[in-house]
Design a protein around this motif. Structure first.
Motif, mmCIF file in Angstrom:
data_model
loop_
_atom_site.group_PDB
_atom_site.id
_atom_site.type_symbol
_atom_site.label_atom_id
_atom_site.label_comp_id
_atom_site.label_asym_id
_atom_site.label_seq_id
_atom_site.Cartn_x
_atom_site.Cartn_y
_atom_site.Cartn_z
ATOM 1 N N UNK A 103 -75.818 -18.720 -9.624
ATOM 2 C CA UNK A 103 -75.208 -19.898 -9.014
ATOM 3 C C UNK A 103 -73.687 -19.851 -9.115
ATOM 4 N N UNK A 104 -73.159 -19.352 -10.227
ATOM 5 C CA UNK A 104 -71.709 -19.240 -10.407
ATOM 6 C C UNK A 104 -71.105 -18.364 -9.306
ATOM 7 N N UNK A 105 -71.725 -17.233 -9.053
ATOM 8 C CA UNK A 105 -71.237 -16.332 -8.006
ATOM 9 C C UNK A 105 -71.313 -16.969 -6.627
ATOM 10 N N UNK A 106 -72.379 -17.724 -6.383
ATOM 11 C CA UNK A 106 -72.532 -18.395 -5.095
ATOM 12 C C UNK A 106 -71.423 -19.418 -4.876
ATOM 13 N N UNK A 107 -71.105 -20.196 -5.918
ATOM 14 C CA UNK A 107 -70.034 -21.189 -5.806
ATOM 15 C C UNK A 107 -68.687 -20.490 -5.594
ATOM 16 N N UNK A 108 -68.433 -19.434 -6.353
ATOM 17 C CA UNK A 108 -67.164 -18.720 -6.218
ATOM 18 C C UNK A 108 -67.004 -18.101 -4.837
ATOM 19 N N UNK A 109 -68.044 -17.501 -4.316
ATOM 20 C CA UNK A 109 -67.923 -16.872 -3.003
ATOM 21 C C UNK A 109 -67.798 -17.940 -1.913
ATOM 22 N N UNK A 110 -68.419 -19.093 -2.108
ATOM 23 C CA UNK A 110 -68.243 -20.194 -1.157
ATOM 24 C C UNK A 110 -66.797 -20.664 -1.154
ATOM 25 N N UNK A 111 -66.188 -20.785 -2.332
ATOM 26 C CA UNK A 111 -64.779 -21.173 -2.411
ATOM 27 C C UNK A 111 -63.878 -20.120 -1.766
ATOM 28 N N UNK A 112 -64.217 -18.861 -1.959
ATOM 29 C CA UNK A 112 -63.436 -17.779 -1.354
ATOM 30 C C UNK A 112 -63.513 -17.842 0.171
ATOM 31 N N UNK A 113 -64.720 -18.006 0.702
ATOM 32 C CA UNK A 113 -64.892 -18.077 2.161
ATOM 33 C C UNK A 113 -64.214 -19.330 2.710
ATOM 34 N N UNK A 114 -64.262 -20.429 1.973
ATOM 35 C CA UNK A 114 -63.585 -21.650 2.427
ATOM 36 C C UNK A 114 -62.072 -21.435 2.467
ATOM 37 N N UNK A 115 -61.522 -20.762 1.464
ATOM 38 C CA UNK A 115 -60.086 -20.484 1.454
ATOM 39 C C UNK A 115 -59.691 -19.605 2.630
ATOM 40 N N UNK A 116 -60.457 -18.556 2.878
ATOM 41 C CA UNK A 116 -60.176 -17.677 4.020
ATOM 42 C C UNK A 116 -60.331 -18.452 5.325
ATOM 43 N N UNK A 117 -61.324 -19.330 5.396
ATOM 44 C CA UNK A 117 -61.525 -20.138 6.599
ATOM 45 C C UNK A 117 -60.370 -21.087 6.850
ATOM 46 N N UNK A 118 -59.860 -21.724 5.793
ATOM 47 C CA UNK A 118 -58.696 -22.604 5.959
ATOM 48 C C UNK A 118 -57.473 -21.815 6.420
ATOM 49 N N UNK A 119 -57.270 -20.628 5.850
ATOM 50 C CA UNK A 119 -56.139 -19.794 6.270
ATOM 51 C C UNK A 119 -56.294 -19.382 7.732
ATOM 52 N N UNK A 120 -57.495 -19.026 8.126
ATOM 53 C CA UNK A 120 -57.760 -18.647 9.516
ATOM 54 C C UNK A 120 -57.500 -19.822 10.461
ATOM 55 N N UNK A 121 -57.980 -21.013 10.099
ATOM 56 C CA UNK A 121 -57.761 -22.198 10.930
ATOM 57 C C UNK A 121 -56.283 -22.538 11.022
ATOM 58 N N UNK A 122 -55.546 -22.390 9.917
ATOM 59 C CA UNK A 122 -54.118 -22.668 9.923
ATOM 60 C C UNK A 122 -53.386 -21.729 10.878
ATOM 61 N N UNK A 123 -53.692 -20.438 10.791
ATOM 62 C CA UNK A 123 -53.043 -19.451 11.652
ATOM 63 C C UNK A 123 -53.422 -19.705 13.111
ATOM 64 N N UNK A 124 -54.661 -20.053 13.350
ATOM 65 C CA UNK A 124 -55.127 -20.321 14.709
ATOM 66 C C UNK A 124 -54.399 -21.535 15.300
ATOM 67 N N UNK A 125 -54.315 -22.626 14.522
ATOM 68 C CA UNK A 125 -53.652 -23.844 15.002
ATOM 69 C C UNK A 125 -52.162 -23.630 15.242
ATOM 70 N N UNK A 126 -51.526 -22.776 14.440
ATOM 71 C CA UNK A 126 -50.090 -22.490 14.592
ATOM 72 C C UNK A 126 -49.812 -21.527 15.734
ATOM 73 N N UNK A 127 -50.850 -20.966 16.351
ATOM 74 C CA UNK A 127 -50.666 -20.066 17.480
ATOM 75 C C UNK A 127 -50.427 -18.624 17.078
ATOM 76 N N UNK A 128 -50.750 -18.270 15.852
ATOM 77 C CA UNK A 128 -50.527 -16.915 15.388
ATOM 78 C C UNK A 128 -51.476 -15.899 15.998
ATOM 79 N N UNK A 129 -52.580 -16.361 16.561
ATOM 80 C CA UNK A 129 -53.548 -15.442 17.169
ATOM 81 C C UNK A 129 -53.399 -15.367 18.681
ATOM 82 N N UNK A 130 -52.459 -16.119 19.263
ATOM 83 C CA UNK A 130 -52.236 -16.072 20.707
ATOM 84 C C UNK A 130 -51.341 -14.881 21.027
ATOM 85 N N UNK A 131 -51.785 -14.062 21.964
ATOM 86 C CA UNK A 131 -51.000 -12.919 22.373
ATOM 87 C C UNK A 131 -50.236 -13.281 23.637
ATOM 88 N N UNK A 132 -48.926 -13.355 23.527
ATOM 89 C CA UNK A 132 -48.103 -13.766 24.677
ATOM 90 C C UNK A 132 -47.710 -12.585 25.503
#
Length: 132
Positions: A103-132
């Motif tokens: 269970x400890x590993x499951x919680x830790x990996x969930x937190x890791x994926x959530x952190x990566x997901x927040x970073x991905x959403x932040x970059x996406x919202x800021x337009x970092x993934x748009x190719x001009x």
């Protein structure tokens, strides 16, 4: 007694002698190779050797006629790809040892994926993934 202590110190450092010899030999070989290569290597220089290499085709002109600057978006996209790619590599050890972590590993990996997901959403919202 003092003589016995100094003998212990010198014998303790003696175990590193083979390591020092290996580093000296490696450095000597590197210097020898770097100095001898240009002397013995072929020296047939032509215009093509001094051109930028682009997969065996003729080099293309600079992207901008005035200065040859590459758009910053290219570098940002490459850095983001490397960043998210390396973060995803950290998921493989979890996949291998998921049963042992429990269970400890499951919680830790969930937190890791959530952190990566927040970073991905932040970059996406800021337009970092748009190719001009």
């Amino acid at each position: 007694m003092l003589q016995a202590q100094s003998a212990d110190v010198s014998s303790g450092l003696g175990i590193y002698f083979p390591l020092v010899v290996m580093f000296v030999l490696a450095a000597g070989f590197a210097v020898f190779s770097a100095l001898l290569g240009p002397l013995l290597g072929p020296s047939r220089y032509n215009r093509a050797k001094f051109e930028a290499y682009e997969c065996g085709i003729e080099p293309s002109p600079q992207p901008v006629a005035g200065g040859g600057r590459v758009p910053v978006a290219y570098y940002l996209t490459a850095m983001l790809f490397i960043l998210f790619d390396i973060e995803m590599v950290f998921l493989y050890p979890f996949a291998v040892s998921a049963d042992a972590l429990g269970l400890f590993g499951l919680v830790e990996i969930f937190l890791f994926i959530a952190t990566v997901g927040f970073a991905y959403a932040y970059v996406w919202r800021r337009g970092g993934l748009d190719w001009n």
